[in-house]
Design an enzyme around this catalytic site. Structure first.
Site, PDB file in Angstrom:
ATOM      1  N   LEU A  18       2.523   3.300  14.945  1.00 15.20           N
ATOM      2  CA  LEU A  18       0.396   2.694  15.336  1.00 15.20           C
ATOM      3  C   LEU A  18       0.826   1.285  14.110  1.00 15.20           C
ATOM      4  CD1 LEU A  18      -1.366   3.023  16.431  1.00 15.20           C
ATOM      5  CD2 LEU A  18      -2.251   5.016  14.052  1.00 15.20           C
ATOM      6  N   LYS A  19       0.743   1.257  13.182  1.00 15.51           N
ATOM      7  CA  LYS A  19       1.144  -0.082  12.013  1.00 15.51           C
ATOM      8  C   LYS A  19       1.647  -1.387  12.985  1.00 15.51           C
ATOM      9  CE  LYS A  19       3.125  -1.881   8.535  1.00 15.51           C
ATOM     10  NZ  LYS A  19       2.082  -2.263   7.507  1.00 15.51           N
ATOM     11  N   GLY A 457      -1.761  -9.769 -11.152  1.00 11.40           N
ATOM     12  CA  GLY A 457      -0.388  -9.684 -10.793  1.00 11.40           C
ATOM     13  C   GLY A 457       0.509  -9.837  -9.801  1.00 11.40           C
ATOM     14  N   GLU A 509       5.634  -9.360  -8.858  1.00 16.19           N
ATOM     15  CA  GLU A 509       5.433  -8.575  -8.294  1.00 16.19           C
ATOM     16  C   GLU A 509       6.578  -8.309  -7.327  1.00 16.19           C
ATOM     17  OE1 GLU A 509       2.342  -5.652  -8.417  1.00 16.19           O
ATOM     18  OE2 GLU A 509       1.560  -6.692 -10.210  1.00 16.19           O
ATOM     19  N   ARG A 540      -2.176  -0.081   6.973  1.00 10.83           N
ATOM     20  CA  ARG A 540      -1.172  -0.224   5.098  1.00 10.83           C
ATOM     21  C   ARG A 540      -1.300   1.243   5.455  1.00 10.83           C
ATOM     22  NH1 ARG A 540       0.705  -5.118   3.823  1.00 10.83           N
ATOM     23  NH2 ARG A 540      -0.873  -6.723   4.843  1.00 10.83           N
ATOM     24  N   CYS A 541       0.711   1.563   4.806  1.00 15.45           N
ATOM     25  CA  CYS A 541       0.929   2.803   4.572  1.00 15.45           C
ATOM     26  C   CYS A 541       1.758   2.680   2.903  1.00 15.45           C
ATOM     27  CB  CYS A 541       2.074   2.965   5.312  1.00 15.45           C
ATOM     28  SG  CYS A 541       1.465   3.341   7.403  1.00 15.45           S
ATOM     29  N   ASP A 624      -2.236  -0.592 -15.067  1.00 10.92           N
ATOM     30  CA  ASP A 624      -3.058  -0.750 -14.499  1.00 10.92           C
ATOM     31  C   ASP A 624      -3.332   0.850 -14.244  1.00 10.92           C
ATOM     32  OD1 ASP A 624      -2.866  -3.484 -13.446  1.00 10.92           O
ATOM     33  OD2 ASP A 624      -1.104  -3.419 -12.149  1.00 10.92           O
ATOM     34  N   HIS A 666      -6.852  -2.315 -15.360  1.00 11.00           N
ATOM     35  CA  HIS A 666      -7.550  -2.657 -14.318  1.00 11.00           C
ATOM     36  C   HIS A 666      -7.174  -2.042 -13.154  1.00 11.00           C
ATOM     37  CE1 HIS A 666      -8.191  -5.237 -10.278  1.00 11.00           C
ATOM     38  NE2 HIS A 666      -6.894  -4.228  -9.590  1.00 11.00           N
ATOM     39  N   HIS A 719      -9.078  -9.103  -0.112  1.00 13.39           N
ATOM     40  CA  HIS A 719      -9.262  -8.679   0.898  1.00 13.39           C
ATOM     41  C   HIS A 719      -8.794  -8.945   2.283  1.00 13.39           C
ATOM     42  CE1 HIS A 719      -9.766  -4.425  -1.116  1.00 13.39           C
ATOM     43  NE2 HIS A 719      -8.243  -4.607  -0.664  1.00 13.39           N
TER      44      HIS A 719
END
Ligand SMILES: Nc1nc2c(c(=O)[nH]1)N[C@@H](CNc1ccc(C(=O)N[C@@H](CCC(=O)N[C@@H](CCC(=O)N[C@@H](CCC(=O)O)C(=O)O)C(=O)O)C(=O)O)cc1)CN2
Ligand SMILES: [Zn+2]
Length: 779
Positions: A18-19, A457, A509, A540-541, A624, A666, A719
């Site tokens: 599906l993603k 980060g 990261e 998103r997974c 975090d 955070h 986002h």
């Protein structure tokens, strides 16, 4: 045999089909027909696997293109005006996608709906928007289409829809003040006729049972909301279908009488989170009601102790006969799809685990064991015709029993040295010097300007980085090549940050697949999967790691990458760790000891990492805790206990450093009002938080509390790919400065930038630095 059913099945697909289909459609590389075909394929596959396992009432409506709450919001026609498009726009699906993401292949972009956590899970739903006088209508037919699709495939469809009160509770609007605002209930007269119409149409399609999800019945409800249940269900009762009222994630508690008094044909309760409610519910169940026993854990991945489950349910099966149904505790949305997709787990560990497919098998085994003479069913008895042979059933039961036994006694789980260390840890001082002294000694060497700038980060996780990691994990490239490529990435981001003039830098990261899974891979006591994907939001997974045993840290986890980054610059590089509470919250955790204990183990491991970083010259360290708020129990009565140990674990991780070392934390996706005292008690020198979407409203809690330490309120929403304007960020910071002392403020984005691309990241951060410079010059 008791009826078997599920409350919902993972929709993403074992290979995240599906993603991939969604992302192709959004990118314009696949058309609507291709997307539809993937959806149909996944639904058919998931219905079939459930039906084959013996599930007699198969959920329909659990499939969603982005989020099931959003699907329902669209079905109700609750589409805010900014998403409305001229009538000739093709396809209402794009309206749904615009609500979710702000943009879609067709239609004008608009500000996306807010997204927030689904109860205490790591799943995010799209918040419905409501306003006084709002009207509703059946505006989307996908549920009815899917019911027809299921019935054509010979599946006994049980549609699943959010209850009207749960939907309203989750909804927000400028005219309303919080989830529990009773003014929301004024919308019921407009809303209920649409529910009635939906139920009537489903009945016309031949549907017998409809599952209505009302998980808010496990929350502390104001009396007006509790009272509303009676009138809502009195109305829905008239519908020509049987209603199964589903509750999950906790105990009905003080809502028990309410739930039991409702005129519904069946009630689902969560017996994993709240086993104690079995007896009172059975005692009060009316003679015409079904009890759906949520007995298989839908929130975790451990094999069920079937003997224990059978012993608990056998008397109930005897008392209720066919009025007992068996189910997972909640939708299986929260667990990975299929253990069979894992090739790298050792046999012992694998024998302990159960993903969605395996949970169906467990359900079937339990159903067979409870069949006939349940009171003394020592082993599974007589098999219905199309069930596996008795011998196979016996073997499966025995294997499951053996797995539960080895898990209880395996030497892999308990680490004696660690147990001793945990006892010693009780004596470790969790306090640091007073903040005002610490911050002075930190400023003495950091020499930061007013309104210092930093990021949270992560920098963009590009296709190249992910492809590189895939090649490395598959053995196509070796460690040296991988490491060199990641170093190059780090060097690039350090150079970029210096170029635009950020004050406290990060390494970016690049080496992390995920902020939790990465640490899980490096800590002992953890296992991780290859395909154990769980939907987090939309496409998103995450692959939550599995904490199966005592946690310890065999070697430093971040020191190499961080010191490399620091070696490239004279500016301070902020070490970056995920905190104990968040690692706990976003992993599958042990169910053989309290969460608190697992968290303490994580805290000790992180403490070692913090001290190693400090030793290596990293003097700004961020830990975090974005899941700190999410871990808060659903019931207020349990808050104090949780907050006490969660704060304690954070402090255990951090308090070992010297005064001159600056600790950041955070948090995002959080309402802070409820937990501001605990946040202050964490005593981080600097906290960066998500605030831009709420227009700095979130800072009110910090203001009211006179929060003493430094704060970086996010100045732009990460986002969205939109690049924020300098003026806008300056205005936001000026708002913040009205609430909090200027000298305590930092300037940073809302959250990490891993889901963004480089072009917008470079542009946005450059403007953010300009905004900070302007603020300094205006001071
Ligand atoms: N655990 C967790 N929970 C969280 C967050 C979080 O960061 N972590 N953030 C919040 C929001 N949630 C988010 C959750 C996921 C993602 C996200 O980007 N997920 C990625 C997967 C990340 C990952 O595990 N990446 C791996 C594997 C990626 C992959 O798909 N690899 C491909 C190959 C690479 C390619 O060609 O794309 C493959 O295996 O086929 C890696 O980088 O190594 C996705 O769905 O796409 C973002 C935000 C709340 N909860
Ligand atoms: Zn964040």
């Amino acid at each position: 045999m008791p009826q078997l059913h599920t409350l919902g099945f993972p929709r993403i697909g074992v290979r995240r089909e599906l993603k991939h289909a969604l992302e192709r459609y959004w990118a314009g590389t696949a058309n609507r027909e291709e997307l539809d075909a993937t959806g149909r394929e996944l639904r058919a596959r998931h219905w079939a696997v459930q039906a084959e396992a013996g599930v007699t009432l198969v959920p329909v409506g659990d499939f969603a293109w982005y989020d099931h709450v959003l699907e329902w919001t669209c079905t109700l026609g609750a589409v805010p005006a900014r998403f409305e498009q001229p009538a000739d726009q093709p396809g209402e699906l794009d309206t749904l996608f615009r609500m979710a993401r702000g943009r879609a292949p067709t239609g004008a972009p608009a500000a996306a709906c807010e997204m927030t956590k689904w109860f205490d899970t790591n799943y995010h739903y799209l918040v419905p928007e409501i306003w006084p006088g709002q009207t509703f209508r059946i505006a989307r037919n996908s549920l009815f289409d899917q019911v027809a699709e299921a019935r054509e495939l010979g599946v006994n469809a049980k549609p699943v829809i959010p209850g009207p009160l749960t939907w309203l509770w989750l909804a927000k609007g400028d005219a309303y003040d919080g989830a529990d605002d009773i003014a929301k209930l004024d919308l019921l007269p407009n809303l209920l006729p649409v529910y009635e119409a939906v139920l009537k149409r489903l009945a016309e399609q031949g549907v017998e049972w409809v599952q209505i999800d009302d998980p808010i019945l496990v929350l502390d409800l104001p009396q007006a909301w509790r009272d509303a249940f009676a009138s809502v269900y009195a109305t829905l009762k008239a519908a020509p279908v049987k209603l199964l009222l589903a509750t999950y994630f906790g105990a009905l508690g003080d809502n028990l009488d309410t739930a039991l008094s409702l005129p519904v044909a069946g009630l689902h309760i969560d017996l994993v989170r709240a086993p104690e409610q079995l007896a009172p519910v059975v005692a009060a169940l009316r003679a015409d009601q079904v009890l759906s026993a949520g007995i298989i854990d839908g929130r975790n991945i451990w094999r069920t102790d079937l003997d224990a489950a059978r012993d608990r349910l056998a008397p109930v099966a005897e008392a209720l006969g066919s009025r007992l149904w068996l189910a997972p505790s909640c939708s299986l949305l929260h667990v990975p799809v299929d253990l069979a997709a894992e090739q790298q787990l050792d046999d012992e560990l694998r024998s302990w685990l159960s993903f969605a497919h395996q949970k169906l098998e467990e359900l079937a085994l339990l159903g067979q064991a409870l069949n006939h003479a349940p009171g003394h069913a020592g082993t599974p008895s007589q098999q219905p015709s199309q069930q596996p042979s008795l011998a196979a059933t016996h073997a499966a039961w025995a294997a499951q029993r053996a797995a539960c036994q080895t898990r209880r006694t395996s030497p892999r789980i308990h680490n004696r040295a660690l147990q001793a260390r945990l006892t010693d840890a009780l004596a470790i001082d969790r306090a640091r010097a007073p903040f005002k002294d610490r911050i002075a000694s930190q400023q003495a060497w950091l020499k930061l300007p007013a309104f210092p700038t930093t990021t949270i980060g992560s920098f963009p996780q590009t296709k190249d980085i992910r492809g590189l990691r895939r090649d490395w994990k598959e053995g196509a490239i070796g460690d040296a090549v991988y490491e060199a490529a990641i170093r190059k990435e780090i060097a690039g981001s350090i150079a970029f940050q210096e170029r635009i003039g950020l004050d406290v830098l990060v390494h970016g990261e690049a080496e992390r697949n995920d902020m939790v899974e990465y640490f899980g891979e490096l800590l002992a006591g953890f296992a991780f999967t290859q395909n154990g994907w769980v939907q987090s939001y939309g496409s998103r997974c995450v692959k939550p790691p599995v904490i199966f045993g005592d946690v310890s840290r065999p070697a430093a986890m971040t020191v190499g990458w961080t010191t490399y980054a620091q070696s490239l610059t004279d500016k301070p590089v902020k070490g970056m760790l995920t905190g104990p509470v968040t690692i706990l919250q976003w992993s599958f955790v042990r169910d053989d000891q309290p969460r608190q204990q697992t968290c303490e183990q994580l805290a000790l491991a992180l403490r070692d990492e913090v001290l190693d970083l400090e030793q290596a010259g990293i003097r700004v360290i961020q830990i975090d805790e974005p899941a700190f708020r999410e871990g808060l129990p659903l019931r207020r009565s349990q808050w104090a206990h949780y907050l006490h140990w969660a704060v304690d674990c954070f402090r255990l991780s951090t308090a070992g450093v010297g005064d001159t070392t600056q600790i950041h934390t955070h948090m995002c996706y959080s309402e802070f009002n409820d937990i501001i005292e605990a946040i202050a008690a964490m005593d981080a020198d600097v906290i960066t938080i998500e605030t831009s979407r709420s227009n700095m409203e979130l800072l009110k809690a910090f203001e009211d509390f006179s929060y003493p330490n430094d704060i970086g309120p996010g100045v732009y929403d990460i986002h969205s790919p939109n690049v924020p304007e300098v003026d806008w960020m300056v205005q936001l910071m000026e708002k913040a400065a009205k609430r909090l002392p200027r000298e305590r403020l930092w300037v940073n984005p809302d959250c990490g930038l891993k889901t963004r691309g480089w072009p917008e990241t470079e542009a946005a951060l450059a403007k953010m630095v300009d905004a900070a410079r302007f603020l300094r010059s205006a001071a």
